[in-house]
Design a protein around this motif. Structure first.
Motif, PDB file in Angstrom:
ATOM      1  N   PRO A  64      34.881  47.275 -25.595  1.00 27.14           N
ATOM      2  CA  PRO A  64      34.144  48.023 -26.618  1.00 27.14           C
ATOM      3  C   PRO A  64      34.699  47.912 -28.036  1.00 27.14           C
ATOM      4  O   PRO A  64      34.026  48.286 -28.988  1.00 27.14           O
ATOM      5  N   VAL A  65      35.917  47.413 -28.185  1.00 26.41           N
ATOM      6  CA  VAL A  65      36.540  47.336 -29.508  1.00 26.41           C
ATOM      7  C   VAL A  65      36.361  45.921 -30.050  1.00 26.41           C
ATOM      8  O   VAL A  65      36.784  44.947 -29.420  1.00 26.41           O
ATOM      9  N   GLU A  66      35.735  45.831 -31.218  1.00 22.43           N
ATOM     10  CA  GLU A  66      35.554  44.538 -31.870  1.00 22.43           C
ATOM     11  C   GLU A  66      36.110  44.640 -33.280  1.00 22.43           C
ATOM     12  O   GLU A  66      35.897  45.641 -33.966  1.00 22.43           O
ATOM     13  N   ALA A  67      36.810  43.598 -33.699  1.00 21.98           N
ATOM     14  CA  ALA A  67      37.418  43.625 -35.031  1.00 21.98           C
ATOM     15  C   ALA A  67      37.405  42.240 -35.654  1.00 21.98           C
ATOM     16  O   ALA A  67      37.365  41.226 -34.960  1.00 21.98           O
ATOM     17  N   ILE A  68      37.443  42.252 -36.978  1.00 22.24           N
ATOM     18  CA  ILE A  68      37.643  41.035 -37.756  1.00 22.24           C
ATOM     19  C   ILE A  68      39.084  41.110 -38.241  1.00 22.24           C
ATOM     20  O   ILE A  68      39.484  42.091 -38.874  1.00 22.24           O
ATOM     21  N   VAL A  69      39.856  40.094 -37.922  1.00 25.40           N
ATOM     22  CA  VAL A  69      41.256  40.046 -38.353  1.00 25.40           C
ATOM     23  C   VAL A  69      41.395  38.872 -39.310  1.00 25.40           C
ATOM     24  O   VAL A  69      41.169  37.724 -38.929  1.00 25.40           O
ATOM     25  N   ARG A  70      41.725  39.195 -40.558  1.00 24.36           N
ATOM     26  CA  ARG A  70      41.981  38.164 -41.561  1.00 24.36           C
ATOM     27  C   ARG A  70      43.479  37.909 -41.559  1.00 24.36           C
ATOM     28  O   ARG A  70      44.277  38.839 -41.564  1.00 24.36           O
ATOM     29  N   PRO A  89      42.498  34.794 -25.281  1.00 29.54           N
ATOM     30  CA  PRO A  89      41.125  34.901 -24.773  1.00 29.54           C
ATOM     31  C   PRO A  89      40.291  35.947 -25.517  1.00 29.54           C
ATOM     32  O   PRO A  89      39.066  35.882 -25.489  1.00 29.54           O
ATOM     33  N   GLN A  90      40.936  36.880 -26.194  1.00 30.22           N
ATOM     34  CA  GLN A  90      40.199  37.905 -26.950  1.00 30.22           C
ATOM     35  C   GLN A  90      39.638  37.365 -28.267  1.00 30.22           C
ATOM     36  O   GLN A  90      38.801  38.011 -28.888  1.00 30.22           O
ATOM     37  N   ALA A  91      40.110  36.191 -28.700  1.00 31.85           N
ATOM     38  CA  ALA A  91      39.621  35.584 -29.948  1.00 31.85           C
ATOM     39  C   ALA A  91      38.295  34.887 -29.662  1.00 31.85           C
ATOM     40  O   ALA A  91      38.249  33.794 -29.111  1.00 31.85           O
ATOM     41  N   MET A  92      37.204  35.543 -30.035  1.00 31.64           N
ATOM     42  CA  MET A  92      35.865  35.006 -29.775  1.00 31.64           C
ATOM     43  C   MET A  92      35.467  33.941 -30.792  1.00 31.64           C
ATOM     44  O   MET A  92      34.757  33.000 -30.468  1.00 31.64           O
ATOM     45  N   ASP A  93      35.885  34.120 -32.039  1.00 33.37           N
ATOM     46  CA  ASP A  93      35.608  33.166 -33.109  1.00 33.37           C
ATOM     47  C   ASP A  93      36.847  33.054 -33.969  1.00 33.37           C
ATOM     48  O   ASP A  93      37.562  34.044 -34.170  1.00 33.37           O
ATOM     49  N   ALA A  94      37.101  31.876 -34.486  1.00 32.67           N
ATOM     50  CA  ALA A  94      38.223  31.656 -35.401  1.00 32.67           C
ATOM     51  C   ALA A  94      37.774  30.636 -36.439  1.00 32.67           C
ATOM     52  O   ALA A  94      37.471  29.500 -36.108  1.00 32.67           O
ATOM     53  N   ASP A  95      37.707  31.083 -37.681  1.00 33.09           N
ATOM     54  CA  ASP A  95      37.279  30.209 -38.765  1.00 33.09           C
ATOM     55  C   ASP A  95      38.432  29.990 -39.733  1.00 33.09           C
ATOM     56  O   ASP A  95      39.022  30.954 -40.238  1.00 33.09           O
ATOM     57  N   HIS A  96      38.763  28.739 -39.997  1.00 26.29           N
ATOM     58  CA  HIS A  96      39.757  28.360 -40.994  1.00 26.29           C
ATOM     59  C   HIS A  96      39.020  28.341 -42.323  1.00 26.29           C
ATOM     60  O   HIS A  96      38.064  27.585 -42.479  1.00 26.29           O
ATOM     61  N   VAL A  97      39.441  29.173 -43.284  1.00 25.25           N
ATOM     62  CA  VAL A  97      38.655  29.396 -44.498  1.00 25.25           C
ATOM     63  C   VAL A  97      39.483  29.184 -45.759  1.00 25.25           C
ATOM     64  O   VAL A  97      40.715  29.142 -45.718  1.00 25.25           O
ATOM     65  N   THR A  98      38.780  29.081 -46.880  1.00 23.80           N
ATOM     66  CA  THR A  98      39.434  29.042 -48.179  1.00 23.80           C
ATOM     67  C   THR A  98      39.541  30.464 -48.707  1.00 23.80           C
ATOM     68  O   THR A  98      38.931  31.388 -48.170  1.00 23.80           O
ATOM     69  N   GLY A  99      40.292  30.630 -49.785  1.00 22.97           N
ATOM     70  CA  GLY A  99      40.433  31.951 -50.388  1.00 22.97           C
ATOM     71  C   GLY A  99      41.810  32.525 -50.117  1.00 22.97           C
ATOM     72  O   GLY A  99      42.743  31.808 -49.752  1.00 22.97           O
ATOM     73  N   GLU A 100      41.931  33.826 -50.264  1.00 16.60           N
ATOM     74  CA  GLU A 100      43.227  34.478 -50.080  1.00 16.60           C
ATOM     75  C   GLU A 100      43.731  34.379 -48.657  1.00 16.60           C
ATOM     76  O   GLU A 100      44.935  34.294 -48.427  1.00 16.60           O
ATOM     77  N   ASP A 101      42.833  34.447 -47.699  1.00 16.02           N
ATOM     78  CA  ASP A 101      43.225  34.361 -46.295  1.00 16.02           C
ATOM     79  C   ASP A 101      43.009  32.946 -45.794  1.00 16.02           C
ATOM     80  O   ASP A 101      42.263  32.176 -46.388  1.00 16.02           O
ATOM     81  N   CYS A 102      43.673  32.629 -44.706  1.00 15.14           N
ATOM     82  CA  CYS A 102      43.532  31.298 -44.107  1.00 15.14           C
ATOM     83  C   CYS A 102      42.578  31.310 -42.917  1.00 15.14           C
ATOM     84  O   CYS A 102      41.893  30.336 -42.666  1.00 15.14           O
TER      85      CYS A 102
END
Length: 161
Positions: A64-70, A89-102
């Protein structure tokens, strides 16, 4: 990529319901099942269709707990971060991004305690910011012809000379 009207109609149907038989798809697009099979095979070979799968509601299976972790990963730690955190296994999506976070991770968990443990693992590799997901207004939107063609009056494509 050159897709005709029938290709787009097939993609619309299969994205809405990947369990449709090729006979049913053919009925809806006025083609025979073998013709649909050939078109789908060609779309797979060209990399347009990348697979078929069931979509599972995490809440319905006890997550039931879903979160976005930057995560702002230190550059030297990137290989270890990929190995240890992205493999969770709890990581449903992982996007390598530009900006302050990776990295932007979408994680699902059974409890806040489990989320805390995941965030602590990510913190070994850099700074984190965690946001709980209250709801998702758009999730898994299909790619349609309208997605590819710019909306009239917008400049969504570069026109550099």
């Amino acid at each position: 990529m050159d897709l005709d009207e029938i290709d787009w109609r097939i993609l619309d149907l299969l994205q809405a319901d990947g369990r449709l038989s090729f006979s049913e798809v053919g009925r809806r697009v006025a083609l025979s099942a073998p013709a649909v099979t050939e078109r789908v095979r060609r779309l797979e070979q060209r990399g347009v269709i990348t697979g078929f799968r069931a979509t599972v509601d995490p809440r319905a299976v006890g997550l039931p707990v879903e979160a976005i972790v930057r995560v702002r990963v230190r550059s030297l730690d990137t290989p270890r971060f990929r190995q240890h955190v992205l493999a969770l296994p709890q990581a449903m999506d992982a996007d390598h991004v530009t900006g302050e976070d990776c990295w932007l991770l979408r994680v699902v968990c059974a409890s806040m305690l489990e989320l805390e443990a995941i965030v602590e693992q990510a913190q070994r590799f850099g700074d984190t910011t965690t946001s709980l997901v209250f709801s998702s207004a758009v999730r898994g939107r299909p790619v349609t012809r309208e997605t590819v063609e710019p909306v009239q009056g917008t400049n969504s494509r570069s026109t550099a000379s």
